[in-house]
Design an enzyme around this catalytic site. Structure first.
Site, PDB file in Angstrom:
ATOM      1  N   ARG A 145      -7.479  -7.961   2.522  1.00  0.00           N
ATOM      2  CA  ARG A 145      -6.326  -7.107   2.790  1.00  0.00           C
ATOM      3  C   ARG A 145      -5.971  -6.386   1.483  1.00  0.00           C
ATOM      4  NH1 ARG A 145      -0.547  -8.309   2.314  1.00  0.00           N
ATOM      5  NH2 ARG A 145       0.564  -6.632   3.370  1.00  0.00           N
ATOM      6  N   HIS A 170       2.151  -0.097   0.083  1.00  0.00           N
ATOM      7  CA  HIS A 170       2.589  -1.292  -0.640  1.00  0.00           C
ATOM      8  C   HIS A 170       3.367  -0.830  -1.876  1.00  0.00           C
ATOM      9  CE1 HIS A 170       1.611  -5.812  -1.120  1.00  0.00           C
ATOM     10  NE2 HIS A 170       2.618  -5.522  -1.921  1.00  0.00           N
ATOM     11  N   GLU A 182       6.252  -5.210   3.740  1.00  0.00           N
ATOM     12  CA  GLU A 182       7.580  -5.671   3.343  1.00  0.00           C
ATOM     13  C   GLU A 182       8.598  -4.542   3.137  1.00  0.00           C
ATOM     14  OE1 GLU A 182       6.147  -9.796   1.151  1.00  0.00           O
ATOM     15  OE2 GLU A 182       7.164  -8.264  -0.036  1.00  0.00           O
ATOM     16  N   ASN A 242       4.705 -12.314   6.122  1.00  0.00           N
ATOM     17  CA  ASN A 242       4.635 -12.782   4.737  1.00  0.00           C
ATOM     18  C   ASN A 242       5.702 -13.845   4.544  1.00  0.00           C
ATOM     19  OD1 ASN A 242       2.757 -10.777   4.439  1.00  0.00           O
ATOM     20  ND2 ASN A 242       3.843  -9.652   2.847  1.00  0.00           N
ATOM     21  N   TYR A 288       7.068 -16.981   1.745  1.00  0.00           N
ATOM     22  CA  TYR A 288       6.970 -17.697   0.474  1.00  0.00           C
ATOM     23  C   TYR A 288       7.884 -18.912   0.420  1.00  0.00           C
ATOM     24  CZ  TYR A 288       4.085 -13.909  -1.248  1.00  0.00           C
ATOM     25  OH  TYR A 288       3.052 -13.013  -1.408  1.00  0.00           O
ATOM     26  N   GLU A 300       0.585 -12.710   3.860  1.00  0.00           N
ATOM     27  CA  GLU A 300       0.784 -13.153   2.467  1.00  0.00           C
ATOM     28  C   GLU A 300       1.414 -14.529   2.479  1.00  0.00           C
ATOM     29  OE1 GLU A 300       2.897 -10.723  -0.363  1.00  0.00           O
ATOM     30  OE2 GLU A 300       1.943  -8.891   0.379  1.00  0.00           O
TER      31      GLU A 300
END
Length: 472
Positions: free
Chosen positions: A76, A119, A164, A299, A301, A380
């Site tokens: 990606r 991005h 994002e 994504n 985290y 991600e």
């Protein structure tokens, strides 16, 4: 006990153009908003820029060979708008040719190219005309995306519109922590709207060209928990975070509407900003934004433990969503004013983010339940740690454990019924970590920024083993 992945589950890794390519002003590329922002004194740790980064522009054959060595099935990557259409204007053939070569290299190595169009590196010339706060930028974005389809559409089947948009709107136009570094609530709302409009228009345009393309968007999502589930103020804090971070983007994309409670949260504190935003929302916008997806990228985290009460202790905690925001205990975002983050004793990464693998399971299940039948990909997930080079190795046991635990969470989501079809680790390479410059390392491959030497870390070896065995 070994737990197998589904037969067609896709294993990959992710990067972003500005973070790795370098060659910032080579072959016709002009300045992006990150080239400009990184030169603002104090904006980026150590004043670092992405001028060289990992020199991937010149070293991509070596990097693709590393991907093949690791057994990656998909890569990606994002394209640089400033390389393809410098200043948002005419097509730059030399810039397009780079991505043409990269895609051919990937396919020759048996690696599926997974392209992200945006991005965060808008041409600075477009920012000077208003950036994402003006509607016309979505038109320029579609022109740029179709330029890449002209060149790559015969070989690239997976297209991501945005990465994002929470970061490229609220973090960038309201919190001032990312390029272009604005501090305006209304600008953040306008940016979010025009980003989503660009997303919808881009998918519509791609489908007009080829309705067999696999088109989606990548959203960074979180799990917000109330510090005290019996406390109305804490429950409201969790609702506010969910509204600003998750539903502000999920609802337009999946349902064609904005979350009314979040709109009213913002209106109560910033009525003029909401008035500006409402004036920008035109008939047909939400229908375009909610153009059906072929897949949704998630994504993740970490999660959040939040309270509606000021902290009882003076020690600082990192806010949720992105650690590029200055460390503080209270949210700088308009729908979450008065929300405070609470320490809960979980391990933390080098970004000071909590390690909470079960949050990934919960996020995936939540999206799966709200959008039945929509394939999901973890686009991600990763961790920064303070790596050390020891006898020619990087024994990053914490990152290897992070990887395994989060892949386990993906399997748990699949077991619970979520249609999760792939996982992309962030990141393939140590790279330019936005406002943190080169201070934070997320890669499963170490990069020596002085020599550009690459070295697979122990976590990369572990990922290679997992991919080969298709189990964790």
């Amino acid at each position: 006990m070994s737990r197998p992945f589904p037969e067609k589950f896709l294993f990959g890794a992710a990067t972003a153009a500005y973070q790795i390519e370098g060659a910032a002003f080579d072959d016709g590329r002009t300045a992006s908003i990150w080239d400009a922002f990184s030169r603002v004194p104090g904006a980026v740790v150590n004043g670092d820029t992405g001028d060289v980064a990992c020199d991937h522009y010149n070293r991509y054959p070596q990097d693709v060979a590393l991907m093949r060595e690791l057994g990656l099935q998909s890569y990606r990557f994002s394209a640089s708008w400033s390389r393809v259409r410098p200043d948002g204007g005419a097509v730059n053939p030399a810039g397009v040719a780079f991505y043409d070569r990269l895609v051919d290299e990937l396919l020759e190595a048996g690696i599926l190219p997974w392209l992200t169009l945006y991005h965060w590196d808008m041409p600075q010339a477009l920012e000077e005309k208003g950036g994402w706060t003006v509607r016309e930028t979505s038109d320029r974005f579609v022109e740029y995306g179709l330029t890449l389809h002209d060149a790559l559409g015969d070989r690239v089947r997976h297209w991501t519109t945005l990465n994002e948009p929470w970061c490229s709107s609220f973090l960038s136009y309201t919190a001032g922590a990312h390029a272009p570094g604005r501090y305006d609530v209304g600008d953040g709302l306008l940016a979010a709207h025009h980003l989503l409009l660009a997303h919808g228009r881009m998918i519509e345009a791609l489908r007009e060209r080829d309705d067999a393309l696999e088109c989606g968007i990548t959203l960074n999502l979180t799990v917000a928990d109330a510090a005290d589930p019996q406390d109305p103020a804490d429950l409201d804090a969790a609702r506010r975070i969910d509204g600003q971070f998750n539903r502000w983007f999920l609802d337009p994309v999946l349902q064609g509407s904005y979350p009314e409670d979040t709109v009213e949260d913002i209106r109560a504190a910033h009525p003029e900003a909401v008035t500006r935003w409402e004036a920008a929302v035109q008939d047909g916008d939400l229908a375009s934004m909610s153009t059906p997806l072929d897949w949704l990228g998630v994504n993740y985290y970490h999660g959040e433990l939040v309270s509606g009460h000021a902290p009882r202790r003076a020690d600082e905690q990192a806010p949720g969503g992105d650690a590029h925001v200055s460390r503080r205990t209270e949210s700088p975002f308009p729908a979450a004013e008065g929300v405070h983050w609470v320490e809960r004793g979980l391990p933390r990464t080098g970004m000071d983010w909590e390690v909470q693998p079960d949050g990934l399971r919960r996020v995936l299940q939540r999206v799966a339940e709200s959008a039945p039948g929509l394939p999901l990909y973890v686009t991600e997930n990763g961790a920064a740690y303070d790596d050390e080079l020891v006898d020619g190795r990087v024994p990053d046991t914490e990152r290897a454990a992070f990887l395994k635990d989060h892949l386990g969470a993906v399997l748990a989501a699949i077991d619970a019924g979520a249609d999760v079809r792939g996982y992309f680790y962030w990141s393939l390479l140590d790279n330019y970590e936005w406002a943190w410059g080169y201070e934070k390392r997320f890669g499963i491959v170490r990069v020596d920024y002085e020599t550009q030497e690459r070295l697979v870390k122990d976590s990369g070896l572990e990922y290679r083993r997992i991919i080969a065995e298709r189990a964790v």
